[in-house]
Design a protein around this motif. Structure first.
Motif, mmCIF file in Angstrom:
data_model
loop_
_atom_site.group_PDB
_atom_site.id
_atom_site.type_symbol
_atom_site.label_atom_id
_atom_site.label_comp_id
_atom_site.label_asym_id
_atom_site.label_seq_id
_atom_site.Cartn_x
_atom_site.Cartn_y
_atom_site.Cartn_z
ATOM 1 N N GLY A 104 0.780 -1.229 0.000
ATOM 2 C CA GLY A 104 0.000 0.000 0.000
ATOM 3 C C GLY A 104 0.809 1.275 0.000
ATOM 4 N N GLU A 105 2.114 1.193 0.005
ATOM 5 C CA GLU A 105 2.984 2.367 0.043
ATOM 6 C C GLU A 105 3.700 2.534 -1.292
ATOM 7 O OE1 GLU A 105 6.962 4.004 2.460
ATOM 8 O OE2 GLU A 105 6.286 1.925 2.636
ATOM 9 N N LYS A 106 3.743 3.751 -1.791
ATOM 10 C CA LYS A 106 4.543 4.027 -2.978
ATOM 11 C C LYS A 106 6.004 4.039 -2.557
ATOM 12 C CE LYS A 106 5.453 7.467 -6.563
ATOM 13 N NZ LYS A 106 5.119 8.805 -7.101
ATOM 14 N N VAL A 107 6.783 3.081 -3.092
ATOM 15 C CA VAL A 107 8.158 2.921 -2.625
ATOM 16 C C VAL A 107 9.199 3.338 -3.664
ATOM 17 C CG1 VAL A 107 7.590 1.089 -0.991
ATOM 18 C CG2 VAL A 107 8.153 0.497 -3.367
ATOM 19 N N GLY A 108 8.792 3.561 -4.908
ATOM 20 C CA GLY A 108 9.770 3.946 -5.918
ATOM 21 C C GLY A 108 9.173 3.898 -7.311
ATOM 22 N N HIS A 109 10.018 3.670 -8.305
ATOM 23 C CA HIS A 109 9.546 3.558 -9.678
ATOM 24 C C HIS A 109 10.317 2.470 -10.408
ATOM 25 C CE1 HIS A 109 12.892 6.544 -10.119
ATOM 26 N NE2 HIS A 109 13.172 5.792 -11.171
#
Length: 413
Positions: free
Chosen positions: A246-251
């Motif tokens: 559920g967390e945006k951690v990178g790309h």
């Protein structure tokens, strides 16, 4: 004149009302929605003649049919829960909790999902099935392909070509396989894939410059190739967001690796809990420990945590050990017996035996020197020795010596 105008106006209004009434009568009335009925294990709503349940199968032959759910009483029986959609149908709506053993689609029908927890074990379609709506469905296997827009489709087995459009989500479960996957927006969810058993497919293409695209991976994934085994791989751009838990951690980089931008806090504390350093470290990167101040009487042993690959918020404390007390070397001469450990300048032994015990012989041994002689004299038990000592202390040295000689001769005789 005015009277004539009023008369003509009244007649005009009356004619208009008659025409409107006739038009309303001639217009077909909208048919009221049919009441939900039980059709085998299904609860169905739709136009009369638009569906029929026969031979263990719900056959849908017209638009406007909605499968509302499962009839609990009938579903407990051994009635078949298959659905057959005929070629003339463009759309069928599904609410929540619809469980289908086998769904056959003669055409390219749109399956509109209004609710969640729907399941299709086998989807047999002559063409790619269009799945839309705000709901979700789990598909075991699909002989054809699927176009997914807005809806969430979870795949647990094999499927043909899958295209995910804006707002759609494709969830690949363990054991899933696909001929090819194209994600032109929406989300590709790989969070349920085990890295030791990646999803197999001919190829994938992820990303679109015009539409936001995202990928969901297990926490700590280094690259998408850990999760998908494919011959042909295309990552269109480096603007594909990566999420974990559920967390945006990178790309996602164009070579398929995950570049982590999310950080975790690392705080180093010293001897008394004082903060020596606090920093934010990118996920799975090392933290840099600070210099440790010296603490009198203590030795620094290291840190109580490992921070070479940070994956969570951490508080790392310094570890110390108390040093042993050094010897008291007052004279600074290591050869001086008075400076030996445990002795002071007066010859006393701190925290040791008393002065009266300092001359005691070792067990099983024999005392030597003056201390041995004194010990032998006092051990005779002769009271005459005490008298001689007293006279000597009073200054009568000669008298004491004569008395001592006569006493000795008397004893020898």
């Amino acid at each position: 004149m005015n009277e004539t105008v009023r008369t003509v106006g009244a007649k005009t209004i009356a004619c208009a009302m008659l025409a409107l009434t006739a038009l309303c009568v001639s217009m077909p009335l909208r048919a009221e929605a049919a009441e939900p009925v039980d059709a085998g294990p299904f609860t169905v709503e739709g136009p009369e003649g638009g569906y029929v349940y026969e031979n263990g199968k719900l056959v849908i032959s017209s638009d406007g049919v909605t499968v509302l759910g499962m009839d609990g009483a009938s579903a407990a029986d051994d009635e078949g829960n298959d659905i057959h959609i005929e070629a003339g149908v463009s759309r069928v709506t599904f609410e929540s909790g619809v469980s289908i053993e086998s769904l056959t689609d003669e055409r390219s029908t749109t399956l509109w999902l209004n609710g969640d927890n729907n399941a299709i074990q086998t989807l047999d379609s002559a063409r790619d099935t269009v799945v839309r709506g705000p709901g979700s469905v789990t598909i075991g296997s699909c002989t054809g392909g699927a176009d997914i827009t807005e809806a969430t489709v979870s795949l647990t087995s094999s499927i043909g070509n899958v295209t995910v459009w804006k707002g759609g989500t494709l969830v690949l479960g363990p054991g899933a396989q696909a001929r090819a996957i194209t994600v032109f927006g929406g989300t590709l969810d790989l969070s349920h894939v085990n890295a030791v058993d990646p999803v197999w497919m001919n190829g994938y293409s992820i990303g679109s410059a015009a539409v936001a695209t995202s990928v969901v991976v297990p926490f700590g994934t280094a690259g998408i190739d850990e999760l998908i085994s494919a011959t042909n791989r295309i990552v269109a751009n480096a603007t594909i967001d990566v999420y974990s838990d559920g967390e945006k951690v990178g790309h996602l980089e164009q070579d398929g690796t995950v570049y982590y931008t999310a950080t975790r806090s690392v705080t180093f504390v010293g001897f008394d809990g004082e903060v020596l350093k606090a920093e934010h470290v990118r996920l799975f990167q090392p933290a840099q420990a600070p210099a440790v101040p010296e603490v009198p009487g203590y030795e620094f042993l290291g840190w109580d945590g490992v921070f070479d690959r940070v994956s969570r918020d951490m508080i790392v404390a310094a570890r110390y050990e108390a040093l042993s007390a050094p010897p008291d070397n007052s004279s600074g001469n290591p050869d001086d017996p008075s400076d030996a450990p445990g002795n002071d300048s007066s010859g006393a032994v701190p925290n040791g035996p008393s002065a009266a015990d300092s001359h005691a012989p070792a067990a099983g041994g024999r005392a030597t020197g003056a201390s041995a002689e004194s010990s032998s004299l006092s051990a005779t038990g002769d009271p005459f020795a005490a008298v001689v000592g007293m006279l000597a202390s009073l200054g009568g040295i000669g008298g004491a010596a004569g008395l001592f000689m006569r006493h000795t001769m008397r004893k020898s005789s």
